[in-house]
Write a protein that holds these residues in place. Structure first.
Motif, PDB file in Angstrom:
ATOM      1  N   PRO A   1      25.711  85.285  -6.754  1.00 53.81           N
ATOM      2  CA  PRO A   1      26.610  85.539  -5.615  1.00 53.81           C
ATOM      3  C   PRO A   1      26.201  84.816  -4.337  1.00 53.81           C
ATOM      4  CG  PRO A   1      25.314  87.491  -6.152  1.00 53.81           C
ATOM      5  CD  PRO A   1      25.094  86.526  -7.245  1.00 53.81           C
ATOM      6  N   GLU A   2      24.924  84.487  -4.195  1.00 54.39           N
ATOM      7  CA  GLU A   2      24.487  83.751  -3.008  1.00 54.39           C
ATOM      8  C   GLU A   2      24.961  82.295  -3.054  1.00 54.39           C
ATOM      9  OE1 GLU A   2      22.849  84.487  -0.131  1.00 54.39           O
ATOM     10  OE2 GLU A   2      23.187  86.580  -0.674  1.00 54.39           O
ATOM     11  N   LEU A   3      24.810  81.657  -4.214  1.00 52.51           N
ATOM     12  CA  LEU A   3      25.148  80.237  -4.322  1.00 52.51           C
ATOM     13  C   LEU A   3      26.626  80.003  -4.640  1.00 52.51           C
ATOM     14  CD1 LEU A   3      22.024  78.854  -6.220  1.00 52.51           C
ATOM     15  CD2 LEU A   3      22.470  78.883  -3.766  1.00 52.51           C
ATOM     16  N   TRP A   4      27.257  80.966  -5.292  1.00 53.52           N
ATOM     17  CA  TRP A   4      28.685  80.849  -5.625  1.00 53.52           C
ATOM     18  C   TRP A   4      29.389  82.088  -5.063  1.00 53.52           C
ATOM     19  CZ3 TRP A   4      24.819  79.501  -9.163  1.00 53.52           C
ATOM     20  CH2 TRP A   4      24.748  78.132  -9.454  1.00 53.52           C
ATOM     21  N   PRO A   5      29.620  82.113  -3.769  1.00 53.00           N
ATOM     22  CA  PRO A   5      30.063  83.342  -3.085  1.00 53.00           C
ATOM     23  C   PRO A   5      31.443  83.842  -3.496  1.00 53.00           C
ATOM     24  CG  PRO A   5      30.158  81.436  -1.608  1.00 53.00           C
ATOM     25  CD  PRO A   5      29.430  80.989  -2.833  1.00 53.00           C
ATOM     26  N   ASN A   6      32.257  82.996  -4.109  1.00 48.42           N
ATOM     27  CA  ASN A   6      33.599  83.418  -4.512  1.00 48.42           C
ATOM     28  C   ASN A   6      33.706  83.738  -6.001  1.00 48.42           C
ATOM     29  OD1 ASN A   6      34.859  83.164  -1.905  1.00 48.42           O
ATOM     30  ND2 ASN A   6      34.642  80.943  -2.142  1.00 48.42           N
ATOM     31  N   ALA A   7      32.564  83.748  -6.690  1.00 44.56           N
ATOM     32  CA  ALA A   7      32.568  84.093  -8.117  1.00 44.56           C
ATOM     33  C   ALA A   7      32.951  85.557  -8.290  1.00 44.56           C
ATOM     34  CB  ALA A   7      31.194  83.834  -8.726  1.00 44.56           C
ATOM     35  N   LYS A   8      33.811  85.821  -9.258  1.00 50.47           N
ATOM     36  CA  LYS A   8      34.285  87.185  -9.509  1.00 50.47           C
ATOM     37  C   LYS A   8      33.513  87.873 -10.636  1.00 50.47           C
ATOM     38  CE  LYS A   8      37.714  86.862  -6.516  1.00 50.47           C
ATOM     39  NZ  LYS A   8      37.539  85.455  -6.088  1.00 50.47           N
ATOM     40  N   TYR A   9      33.026  87.078 -11.596  1.00 49.70           N
ATOM     41  CA  TYR A   9      32.278  87.667 -12.705  1.00 49.70           C
ATOM     42  C   TYR A   9      31.587  86.566 -13.502  1.00 49.70           C
ATOM     43  CZ  TYR A   9      36.680  86.483 -15.130  1.00 49.70           C
ATOM     44  OH  TYR A   9      37.794  85.851 -15.603  1.00 49.70           O
ATOM     45  N   VAL A  10      30.674  87.015 -14.377  1.00 47.73           N
ATOM     46  CA  VAL A  10      29.964  86.140 -15.315  1.00 47.73           C
ATOM     47  C   VAL A  10      30.337  86.611 -16.716  1.00 47.73           C
ATOM     48  CG1 VAL A  10      27.716  85.293 -16.055  1.00 47.73           C
ATOM     49  CG2 VAL A  10      28.052  86.003 -13.674  1.00 47.73           C
ATOM     50  N   TYR A  11      30.682  85.674 -17.605  1.00 49.38           N
ATOM     51  CA  TYR A  11      31.024  86.152 -18.942  1.00 49.38           C
ATOM     52  C   TYR A  11      30.630  85.172 -20.029  1.00 49.38           C
ATOM     53  CZ  TYR A  11      35.174  83.317 -20.105  1.00 49.38           C
ATOM     54  OH  TYR A  11      36.018  82.299 -20.445  1.00 49.38           O
ATOM     55  N   GLY A  12      30.541  85.720 -21.226  1.00 45.74           N
ATOM     56  CA  GLY A  12      30.189  84.991 -22.447  1.00 45.74           C
ATOM     57  C   GLY A  12      29.947  86.051 -23.500  1.00 45.74           C
ATOM     58  N   ILE A  13      29.300  85.683 -24.584  1.00 44.60           N
ATOM     59  CA  ILE A  13      28.883  86.690 -25.571  1.00 44.60           C
ATOM     60  C   ILE A  13      27.553  87.250 -25.101  1.00 44.60           C
ATOM     61  CG2 ILE A  13      28.209  87.080 -27.968  1.00 44.60           C
ATOM     62  CD1 ILE A  13      30.197  84.857 -28.749  1.00 44.60           C
ATOM     63  N   MET A  14      27.511  88.559 -24.848  1.00 41.77           N
ATOM     64  CA  MET A  14      26.347  89.195 -24.228  1.00 41.77           C
ATOM     65  C   MET A  14      25.679  90.224 -25.134  1.00 41.77           C
ATOM     66  SD  MET A  14      26.218  87.939 -21.066  1.00 41.77           S
ATOM     67  CE  MET A  14      27.330  86.834 -20.157  1.00 41.77           C
ATOM     68  N   THR A  15      26.245  90.482 -26.296  1.00 41.20           N
ATOM     69  CA  THR A  15      25.722  91.543 -27.158  1.00 41.20           C
ATOM     70  C   THR A  15      24.995  90.936 -28.361  1.00 41.20           C
ATOM     71  OG1 THR A  15      27.908  91.651 -28.200  1.00 41.20           O
ATOM     72  CG2 THR A  15      27.441  93.220 -26.448  1.00 41.20           C
ATOM     73  N   GLY A  16      24.519  91.803 -29.256  1.00 40.02           N
ATOM     74  CA  GLY A  16      23.782  91.328 -30.425  1.00 40.02           C
ATOM     75  C   GLY A  16      22.481  90.667 -30.006  1.00 40.02           C
ATOM     76  N   SER A  17      22.219  89.476 -30.532  1.00 42.72           N
ATOM     77  CA  SER A  17      20.973  88.772 -30.220  1.00 42.72           C
ATOM     78  C   SER A  17      20.936  88.268 -28.779  1.00 42.72           C
ATOM     79  CB  SER A  17      20.784  87.587 -31.180  1.00 42.72           C
ATOM     80  OG  SER A  17      21.848  86.661 -31.055  1.00 42.72           O
ATOM     81  N   MET A  18      22.078  88.359 -28.086  1.00 41.79           N
ATOM     82  CA  MET A  18      22.129  87.938 -26.673  1.00 41.79           C
ATOM     83  C   MET A  18      21.731  89.055 -25.708  1.00 41.79           C
ATOM     84  SD  MET A  18      22.908  84.765 -26.546  1.00 41.79           S
ATOM     85  CE  MET A  18      22.167  84.388 -28.153  1.00 41.79           C
ATOM     86  N   GLU A  19      21.509  90.242 -26.212  1.00 43.34           N
ATOM     87  CA  GLU A  19      21.225  91.387 -25.342  1.00 43.34           C
ATOM     88  C   GLU A  19      20.058  91.150 -24.378  1.00 43.34           C
ATOM     89  OE1 GLU A  19      19.539  95.922 -25.688  1.00 43.34           O
ATOM     90  OE2 GLU A  19      20.653  95.121 -27.388  1.00 43.34           O
ATOM     91  N   PRO A  20      18.914  90.614 -24.840  1.00 43.22           N
ATOM     92  CA  PRO A  20      17.810  90.418 -23.881  1.00 43.22           C
ATOM     93  C   PRO A  20      18.140  89.426 -22.776  1.00 43.22           C
ATOM     94  CG  PRO A  20      17.275  89.462 -26.030  1.00 43.22           C
ATOM     95  CD  PRO A  20      18.493  90.281 -26.215  1.00 43.22           C
TER      96      PRO A  20
END
Length: 581
Positions: free
Chosen positions: A285-304
């Protein structure tokens, strides 16, 4: 997509999932009619029938290994209708990070169509909760090298087949996700140069960026970790309007230089913000102040990685968008406000014909000599709308690209229904287990053990950078090995405690009894030097794995000797658990 288009997309999905059983029958009919002339189906005895009952009676369950002879003929140039009625236009390669070998998967226009449908529907549900306007997306996406088979087909990763299509660009424009970076960055053959340029382009357009995304959480985390090392150099590029000498590929330099102009004010702003950040928290949010969200595949092996990403994102929503595999898409998250640990994916009934092979958990059973039944007890598959909440299943898909009753290898849990289609949580890969004897610990079990160790290390201001495991049977008794890369040095006492903490965190009944009876030896913690997991990343990049599909292997088998050598060469300290005396 304007608000009207968003609501129309959602309405279509609601209608489709309300009638999931009917849609499934129609989907199977379309698949079998479209591919009815395929040799594989002609030999099955279906004789033109398209109903699910006849299909299941005539077509056996298969794995990728069963299809390899057919796929090899396609690779070699046999253009007769082998698996599909229409010609296969390309071949997709799986990431190969799970078992060290990529699989070839047929790819066609229907696969591309289903991908665009997933993107559009997922965006619609997210946009209803977190609206974005016309802007750009900082997408950390990477294509891989393309090869030509003996038969003249393009063979590359599934993501590359998608990124090189015109439909991808059109869809990204429709869903306000136009990439900041020119194509030369996405299709760059040097991963490190590509990451640097993605970051640079993202900062040039920092005021326009509304979405930060990648296929997997890992790619975003890795890029932001890279930024921690190169941010001053990127600031210098922006200040002077001259691209760093580390970018050596002529086409890449030319493409990025076209959008790079001297901007002292932007460079000073980035520099000031970076200097003010504490441990890089709230970087996004500091470098991209107009960003609304971050997304991708976040579950399974991506959890950590998702947990690490939340530190960078601060209060910005981190969303898990969809669930699929190289063989095909399965579902999307239609409840984007759910916490990541509660995310489930509603299955699209028109993308493939789905079956589910029931699995039973074994934790409460007494017959430990039959622990294999935890994931391997064969029962009859059930249909999409016949699954039960709380039960485990292996996913079976039949798609438009020549896979019929194909065992995907993913174990999922049904947690709810969206209308009449199930919502699934990924649990683990079927054969990706940490096991010495009768003990069977899944990726999920490993992650829970790592979570316990993380909590212990956090008390000493230590963080796990990354990890993997190995079942070492070279000694008697065999034992589990956990490879950890830590953020900084730890004391002997802390690491001794950590090894025992990990050992006790594996609570699967067969493992506990095996440890108590010395059938499985004490768990070994091997601490590797900093940068080891980056070397693993570079190894996979060198052998052609696209970083858009990269997943760090969590269970390294003995057959993956090259990866084991990298890990073992970089071990600096080793500790054995004393948890069981």
């Amino acid at each position: 997509m304007n608000s009207k288009s968003v609501e129309l997309e959602i309405e279509e999905f609601e209608t489709m999932t309300t009638n999931a059983d009917i849609v499934q029958r129609e989907t199977l009919q379309k698949i079998l009619e479209q591919n009815g002339q395929a040799e594989y189906l002609q030999a099955s005895g279906l004789r033109g029938r398209t109903d699910p009952e006849s299909f299941k009676a005539c077509i056996p369950l298969v794995t990728h290994e069963d299809l390899e002879p057919y796929l090899q003929r396609i690779v070699d140039g046999d253009d007769s209708p082998i698996l599909t009625g229409r010609p296969v236009t390309a071949l997709s390669l799986s990431s190969g990070t799970t078992h060290g070998k990529s699989k070839l998967i047929p790819f066609n226009e229907e696969m591309l169509r289903s991908t665009m449908q997933i993107y559009r529907t997922s965006f619609a549900f997210i946009n209803r909760e977190y609206p974005v306007n016309d802007g750009k997306a900082l997408q950390f996406i990477y294509a891989s090298k393309q090869s030509i088979t003996k038969g003249g087909l393009i063979a590359t990763t599934g993501t590359t087949n998608i990124y090189r299509s015109r439909q991808f660009k059109n869809t990204m424009q429709d869903i306000h996700s136009q990439c900041c970076s020119p194509d030369e960055v996405i299709f760059c053959v040097d991963y490190n140069q590509s990451v640097y340029c993605h970051l640079l382009c993202g900062l040039i357009y920092s005021q326009e960026v509304q979405i930060i995304s990648s296929a997997f959480a890992f790619s975003i985390v890795h890029a932001l970790r890279t930024f921690e090392q190169v941010w001053e150099e990127i600031c210098a590029d922006i200040r002077e309007g001259i691209l760093s000498n580390k970018i050596t590929i002529p086409s890449l330099r030319e493409a990025v230089s076209k959008i790079l102009t001297p901007n002292r004010n932007l460079a000073d702003t980035i520099y000031r913000k970076c200097m003010s950040l504490s441990n890089w928290c709230n970087m996004i949010p500091e470098l991209w102040p107009n960003a609304k969200y971050v997304y991708g595949i976040m579950t399974g092996s991506m959890e950590p990685y998702a947990r690490k990403l939340q530190r960078y994102a601060g209060s910005l929503p981190v969303l898990s968008a969809y669930y699929g595999a190289s063989e095909g898409w399965i579902g999307a998250n239609v409840n984007p406000r759910l916490k990541l640990e509660s995310v489930a994916y509603a299955v699209f009934p028109n993308i493939s014909y789905f079956e589910f092979l029931p699995r039973r958990e074994n934790r409460n059973e007494q017959e430990l000599d039959n622990v294999d039944s935890k994931f391997h007890r064969e029962l009859d598959p059930v249909g999409l709308t016949e699954v039960e909440i709380g039960c485990l299943y292996e996913v079976i898909i039949t798609n438009f690209a020549g896979l019929y009753r194909y065992k995907l290898g993913d174990i999922v849990k049904v947690v709810s229904f969206h209308n009449s289609t199930p919502e699934l949580q990924f649990i683990c890969r079927r054969n990706n287990l940490l096991s010495i004897n009768i003990d069977k610990n899944t990726e999920n079990d490993i992650q829970m053990a790592i979570n316990e160790a993380s909590r212990l290390l956090a008390l000493h201001k230590l963080e796990i950078v990354d990890f993997t495991t190995h079942a070492d049977s070279s000694s008697d008794p065999g034992h589990y090995v956990i490879f950890l890369e830590l953020s900084s040095d730890a004391s002997e006492d802390v690491l001794n405690s950590c090894s025992s903490c990990l050992d006790l965190a594996f609570v699967e009944r067969a493992y506990v009894l095996s440890r108590r009876n010395n059938i499985v030896g004490p768990l070994e913690l091997r601490v590797v030097c900093r940068g080891t997991f980056h070397k693993i990343l570079e190894y996979y990049a060198d052998i052609g794995t696209t970083m858009s599909q990269f997943k760090m292997p969590r269970c390294v088998g003995s057959s993956n000797d090259k990866l084991l050598k990298i890990l073992c060469r970089n071990v600096v300290r080793s500790y054995f658990s004393t948890a069981y005396g």
